[in-house]
Design an enzyme around this catalytic site. Structure first.
Site, PDB file in Angstrom:
ATOM      1  N   GLN A 158       0.810  -1.216   0.000  1.00  0.00           N
ATOM      2  CA  GLN A 158       0.000   0.000   0.000  1.00  0.00           C
ATOM      3  C   GLN A 158       0.846   1.271   0.000  1.00  0.00           C
ATOM      4  O   GLN A 158       0.311   2.370   0.013  1.00  0.00           O
ATOM      5  CB  GLN A 158      -0.925  -0.011   1.219  1.00  0.00           C
ATOM      6  CG  GLN A 158      -1.922  -1.147   1.209  1.00  0.00           C
ATOM      7  CD  GLN A 158      -2.692  -1.273   2.523  1.00  0.00           C
ATOM      8  OE1 GLN A 158      -2.501  -0.502   3.466  1.00  0.00           O
ATOM      9  NE2 GLN A 158      -3.568  -2.258   2.600  1.00  0.00           N
TER      10      GLN A 158
ATOM     11  N   HIS B 236      -0.756  -0.264   5.613  1.00  0.00           N
ATOM     12  CA  HIS B 236      -1.165   0.826   6.499  1.00  0.00           C
ATOM     13  C   HIS B 236      -0.118   1.928   6.644  1.00  0.00           C
ATOM     14  O   HIS B 236       0.330   2.248   7.743  1.00  0.00           O
ATOM     15  CB  HIS B 236      -1.529   0.265   7.888  1.00  0.00           C
ATOM     16  CG  HIS B 236      -2.608  -0.759   7.867  1.00  0.00           C
ATOM     17  ND1 HIS B 236      -3.050  -1.409   8.992  1.00  0.00           N
ATOM     18  CD2 HIS B 236      -3.344  -1.267   6.844  1.00  0.00           C
ATOM     19  CE1 HIS B 236      -4.004  -2.270   8.674  1.00  0.00           C
ATOM     20  NE2 HIS B 236      -4.191  -2.201   7.360  1.00  0.00           N
TER      21      HIS B 236
ATOM     22  N   GLU C 257     -14.056   4.627  10.289  1.00  0.00           N
ATOM     23  CA  GLU C 257     -14.460   5.755  11.122  1.00  0.00           C
ATOM     24  C   GLU C 257     -14.281   7.101  10.444  1.00  0.00           C
ATOM     25  O   GLU C 257     -13.398   7.285   9.605  1.00  0.00           O
ATOM     26  CB  GLU C 257     -13.631   5.755  12.414  1.00  0.00           C
ATOM     27  CG  GLU C 257     -13.876   4.560  13.307  1.00  0.00           C
ATOM     28  CD  GLU C 257     -13.077   4.597  14.588  1.00  0.00           C
ATOM     29  OE1 GLU C 257     -13.278   3.697  15.437  1.00  0.00           O
ATOM     30  OE2 GLU C 257     -12.247   5.525  14.773  1.00  0.00           O
TER      31      GLU C 257
ATOM     32  N   TYR D 196      -7.695   7.968  19.991  1.00  0.00           N
ATOM     33  CA  TYR D 196      -8.860   7.474  19.258  1.00  0.00           C
ATOM     34  C   TYR D 196      -9.049   5.958  19.354  1.00  0.00           C
ATOM     35  O   TYR D 196      -9.903   5.401  18.685  1.00  0.00           O
ATOM     36  CB  TYR D 196      -8.801   7.977  17.806  1.00  0.00           C
ATOM     37  CG  TYR D 196      -9.059   9.466  17.782  1.00  0.00           C
ATOM     38  CD1 TYR D 196     -10.342   9.966  17.606  1.00  0.00           C
ATOM     39  CD2 TYR D 196      -8.038  10.367  18.066  1.00  0.00           C
ATOM     40  CE1 TYR D 196     -10.603  11.327  17.661  1.00  0.00           C
ATOM     41  CE2 TYR D 196      -8.279  11.736  18.124  1.00  0.00           C
ATOM     42  CZ  TYR D 196      -9.566  12.202  17.921  1.00  0.00           C
ATOM     43  OH  TYR D 196      -9.827  13.558  17.998  1.00  0.00           O
TER      44      TYR D 196
ATOM     45  N   TYR E 146     -10.549  -9.732  10.918  1.00  0.00           N
ATOM     46  CA  TYR E 146     -11.003 -10.424   9.714  1.00  0.00           C
ATOM     47  C   TYR E 146     -11.325 -11.885  10.004  1.00  0.00           C
ATOM     48  O   TYR E 146     -12.116 -12.506   9.295  1.00  0.00           O
ATOM     49  CB  TYR E 146      -9.947 -10.312   8.613  1.00  0.00           C
ATOM     50  CG  TYR E 146      -9.766  -8.887   8.136  1.00  0.00           C
ATOM     51  CD1 TYR E 146     -10.801  -8.211   7.491  1.00  0.00           C
ATOM     52  CD2 TYR E 146      -8.573  -8.206   8.346  1.00  0.00           C
ATOM     53  CE1 TYR E 146     -10.654  -6.909   7.066  1.00  0.00           C
ATOM     54  CE2 TYR E 146      -8.410  -6.896   7.920  1.00  0.00           C
ATOM     55  CZ  TYR E 146      -9.451  -6.254   7.282  1.00  0.00           C
ATOM     56  OH  TYR E 146      -9.301  -4.955   6.865  1.00  0.00           O
TER      57      TYR E 146
END
Length: 363
Positions: free
Chosen positions: A83, A147, A239, A249, A260
């Site tokens: 990613q 990520h 979110e 958070y 998953y």
């Protein structure tokens, strides 16, 4: 007769979809393709001369001017892994004077990779960046390609907010000694902003503004100058968060999703000292890109949030207080929406990774 019934069924299913989901507040939206043949597009930004810069994850930068796409040279080395790669681009408000651009990217760190902030200059009329420099990189990258985040937003005071994913290392999002899973606040030279909340805490990274995030891939200021982000949950629990200085958070201690595998995440959905999302999606939509609309063309949409969906191929419009999903704009053009932004003229542009194309929404 059987063929006729089948044809009617197909038309009944197909026709209302475009009519309903691409409707604007005062009539149908016109969708215009502005650029195509993009390979892994990630972000775009508007230049004062009317041209548009587009990043591709593999490390390419394009300039779209008067309908023509040309390559921009001078991009520094990026780690194109999973990613990660060349990610966001920020054209600051004073670009016409400074000619300075800002980027987020994946960068190699020994055997691992992390998220970094880079800058370069683009002189007037040039098609090559100069003086590419990495200004800041997270202290402890991880192996693997998951990520990285990562979005850039210019704060009202000119400092930079930069979102960073937890790199697949869940506990690191609660470790103030590491920037994984956080929103950073940096000066334009890449230093931690002096007003940051953890500058005097021993062992904490002075760049951190908020923490406990999983993988924030959307960020925007609202019409009052407040910072909002969208972030990927696991299985459920994507979110929308209003970001506050020093706030936690919750990831991976609290979440509205599940692993998953189906297993429970952390301690539940709430815990004292941890923030609740302003909105969450379940099932997950994989939100990427976030825009809060000014109302310039469509005043009925003033202050509404627009987030792209990578998973289901639509644009989610959120409205109200508390936030709720008011509409899903969906059509062939909205395949894997990676980025969405308001143009200076008030039209809405979005980047489709699935189609390799940039589109404009207009009346």
């Amino acid at each position: 007769m059987r063929y006729f019934r089948l044809l009617l069924a197909v038309l009944w299913l197909a026709a209302p979809l475009g009519a309903q989901t691409l409707d604007g507040p005062s009539g149908p939206l016109r969708v215009t393709q502005m650029a195509d043949a993009l390979n892994g597009p990630w972000a775009f930004g508007f230049l004062p001369d009317g041209s548009v810069l587009i990043t591709e994850k593999r490390g390419h930068l394009w300039r779209l001017s008067e309908g023509r796409k040309s390559a921009v040279g001078g991009v520094g080395p990026v780690a194109d892994i999973g990613q990660g790669g060349l990610l966001d681009i920020l054209v600051p408000r004073d670009f016409a004077q400074t000619r300075q651009l800002y980027f987020t990217q994946a960068i190699r760190q020994g055997r691992g990779t992390g998220t970094a902030l880079a800058t370069a200059r683009l002189e007037r009329g040039a098609n090559t960046l100069t003086d590419w420099r990495v200004l800041y990189q997270i202290a402890a990258g991880s192996r693997g390609g998951r990520h990285f985040g990562s979005r850039l937003v210019e704060a009202p005071d000119g400092t930079l907010f930069m979102t960073v994913g937890e790199r697949g290392d869940r506990p690191s999002a609660q470790d103030l000694g590491r920037e994984n899973g956080s929103v950073l606040r940096l000066t334009r030279s890449g230093d931690p902003a002096p007003e940051n909340p953890f500058t005097s805490r021993e062992g904490a990274s002075p760049a951190i503004w908020s923490y406990g995030h999983r993988n924030p891939q959307g960020a925007s200021l609202d019409t009052d100058g407040n910072l909002w982000i969208t972030e990927h949950g696991a299985k459920g629990g994507d979110e929308v968060n209003l970001i506050a200085k020093g706030a936690n958070y919750g990831w991976p201690v609290i979440s509205y999703g599940r692993h998953y595998s189906g297993g429970k995440i952390g301690e539940g959905t709430a815990k004292p000292g941890m923030e609740q999302p302003a909105f969450y999606w379940d099932p997950s939509i994989a939100p990427s890109g976030l825009m809060v609309y000014s109302g310039q063309i469509w005043p009925e949409w003033q202050g509404d949030f627009f987030a792209g969906s990578l998973k289901f191929g639509f644009i989610s419009r959120l409205s109200g207080d508390p936030l709720r999903e008011a509409q899903r704009l969906q059509g062939p053009e909205t395949a894997r929406v990676r980025d969405i932004r308001e143009a200076p003229d008030g039209t809405i542009w979005f980047l489709s990774e699935g189609n390799g194309a940039l589109y404009r929404l207009s009346p």
